[in-house]
Structures are given as structure tokens and as C-alpha cells.
Design a protein around this motif. Structure first.
Motif, short mmCIF file in Angstrom:
data_model
loop_
_atom_site.label_atom_id
_atom_site.label_comp_id
_atom_site.label_asym_id
_atom_site.label_seq_id
_atom_site.Cartn_x
_atom_site.Cartn_y
_atom_site.Cartn_z
N SER A 113 5.36 -2.33 4.49
CA SER A 113 5.84 -1.41 5.53
C SER A 113 6.78 -2.10 6.52
CB SER A 113 4.68 -0.77 6.28
OG SER A 113 4.06 -1.70 7.14
N LYS A 114 6.74 -3.40 6.56
CA LYS A 114 7.61 -4.15 7.48
C LYS A 114 9.02 -4.32 6.93
CE LYS A 114 3.70 -6.48 9.52
NZ LYS A 114 3.07 -7.75 9.87
N ILE A 115 9.18 -4.04 5.62
CA ILE A 115 10.50 -4.26 5.02
C ILE A 115 11.01 -3.07 4.19
CG2 ILE A 115 10.42 -6.78 5.05
CD1 ILE A 115 9.44 -6.72 2.14
N TYR A 116 10.13 -2.10 3.90
CA TYR A 116 10.53 -0.96 3.08
C TYR A 116 10.12 0.35 3.74
CZ TYR A 116 11.10 -4.33 -0.78
OH TYR A 116 11.48 -5.38 -1.56
N SER A 117 10.78 1.42 3.31
CA SER A 117 10.41 2.76 3.77
C SER A 117 9.18 3.21 2.98
CB SER A 117 11.57 3.73 3.53
OG SER A 117 11.73 3.95 2.14
N PRO A 118 8.46 4.24 3.51
CA PRO A 118 7.28 4.73 2.78
C PRO A 118 7.57 5.16 1.34
CG PRO A 118 7.29 5.58 5.02
CD PRO A 118 8.61 4.87 4.81
N SER A 119 8.70 5.78 1.09
CA SER A 119 9.01 6.20 -0.29
C SER A 119 9.27 5.00 -1.19
CB SER A 119 10.20 7.16 -0.31
OG SER A 119 11.37 6.51 0.12
N GLN A 120 9.89 3.95 -0.64
CA GLN A 120 10.10 2.74 -1.42
C GLN A 120 8.77 2.06 -1.75
OE1 GLN A 120 12.85 0.97 1.45
NE2 GLN A 120 14.41 0.84 -0.19
N LEU B 243 4.43 0.69 -5.66
CA LEU B 243 3.03 0.78 -6.09
C LEU B 243 2.91 1.52 -7.42
CD1 LEU B 243 1.30 1.39 -2.65
CD2 LEU B 243 1.48 -0.73 -3.95
N ILE B 244 3.78 2.49 -7.67
CA ILE B 244 3.77 3.18 -8.97
C ILE B 244 4.19 2.20 -10.07
CG2 ILE B 244 4.99 4.92 -10.35
CD1 ILE B 244 5.04 6.65 -7.76
N LEU B 245 5.23 1.41 -9.80
CA LEU B 245 5.69 0.45 -10.78
C LEU B 245 4.68 -0.66 -11.01
CD1 LEU B 245 9.42 0.11 -9.67
CD2 LEU B 245 8.55 1.19 -11.77
N TRP B 246 3.93 -1.01 -9.99
CA TRP B 246 2.94 -2.09 -10.08
C TRP B 246 1.85 -1.70 -11.02
CZ3 TRP B 246 3.20 -7.02 -8.96
CH2 TRP B 246 2.05 -7.77 -8.93
#
Length: 168
Positions: A153-160, A165-168
Motif C-alpha cells: 500500500s505504500k507503493i501501489y494503488s489498491p487495484s494494483q 495478489l491474484i497473480l501471486w
């Protein structure tokens, strides 16, 4: 006789200077070529030329900084760690070597050690993006998803973050 001695000495100094100048030019070309090979992911060739530069100029800061990353990208993490230690000794006020060490420990699955390096890098400052990214992925590997989200959250937007997390 003094004049002859002075001329010989001056000639000798000029010869040494010219020789050193040629070495420097040769070393510069080798360094440029090594960086070019590095940028093209030709790590074996880049390693050879960086080592060649370091033989001629053992304290060359660019070669010292690049060599550990070559080992890292080749997944030679133990060797990269030793090289990052050398870089760290030369560059105490930059987080680069600590970040590199953090990613090496991550590659070796030594997540606590990796976290320590990212924490140390944060204290030095700059490149906070790499610190939070490193911590986030460590937390994902250790199944601490809420901590990972917090770091992301410190470097990405919530959608990113959702996409990661989906890709993980």
C-alpha cells in the motif's frame, strides 16, 4: 650530466603517464562494453570484462557496484552476497548493497535475514520502493498477507495490490 638525468627522468615520467593513460582508456572501453553486455543480459561476458577492469583498477566504483548484480541475476547468491559486502564497505551511505543483499537472502529463502537488510536499507534512505517491495514479497512468502498488503500500500494503488495478489 644533471640535464641528461633530468631529461631521462622527464622522459620516463612521460612514458609512464602515456602507459597509464592507455590503461585507463582501455579500462574505460572494457567498462563500457561490460555495461552494454550487462544491459543485454549477457552476464558471463559482462562478468569477464568487469573483472578485467577490476584487475587494472581494483577500486573502480562502477565495476564494484555492477559485479554483485551479475552474480545475483545468475542466481549465484552466495557469491553475490560476498561481492555486495565489498560494495557496502566502499559505499556506506547508499542503500544499494543492502538492497542487493536483501534480494540475495530472499533468493536463498532466508527471509528474516532479507528483512533485516531491507530494514537497514530503509534507515539509510532513498529507494524506498525497493524496501517496501522486498518486505511485501517476504511477507507473502511467509504467508503474512496483511503485512504484505500494508507494505504494498505504500507503493501501489489498491487495484494494483489486488492484481499482485491474484497473480501471486
Amino acid at each position: 650530466t644533471n640535464l641528461k638525468f633530468s631529461i631521462k627522468r622527464a622522459f620516463s615520467k612521460a612514458k609512464n603517464w602515456a602507459s597509464n593513460s592507455n590503461i585507463k582508456r582501455s579500462s574505460d572501453k572494457d567498462l563500457q562494453f561490460a555495461i552494454q553486455q550487462f544491459n543485454q543480459n549477457k552476464f558471463e561476458i559482462a562478468e569477464f570484462y568487469l573483472k578485467k577492469v577490476l584487475l587494472k583498477s581494483p577500486d573502480d566504483p562502477i565495476a564494484i557496484k555492477r559485479l554483485p548484480w551479475i552474480y545475483f541475476y545468475q542466481k549465484r547468491y552466495d557469491k553475490a552476497l560476498r561481492a555486495f559486502e565489498r560494495t557496502k564497505a566502499q559505499n556506506l551511505k547508499t542503500p544499494g548493497p543492502l538492497l542487493g543483499m536483501g534480494w540475495c537472502y530472499f533468493g536463498l529463502k532466508k527471509y528474516e535475514r532479507a528483512m533485516e537488510q531491507f530494514d537497514r536499507a530503509e534507515k539509510i534512505g532513498s529507494n524506498i520502493y525497493q524496501v517496501h517491495k522486498g518486505r511485501a514479497f517476504i511477507n507473502l512468502k511467509m504467508n503474512r498477507n496483511s503485512r504484505a498488503k500494508h507494505e504494498f500500500s505504500k507503493i501501489y494503488s489498491p487495484s494494483q495490490i489486488d492484481d499482485i495478489l491474484i497473480l501471486w
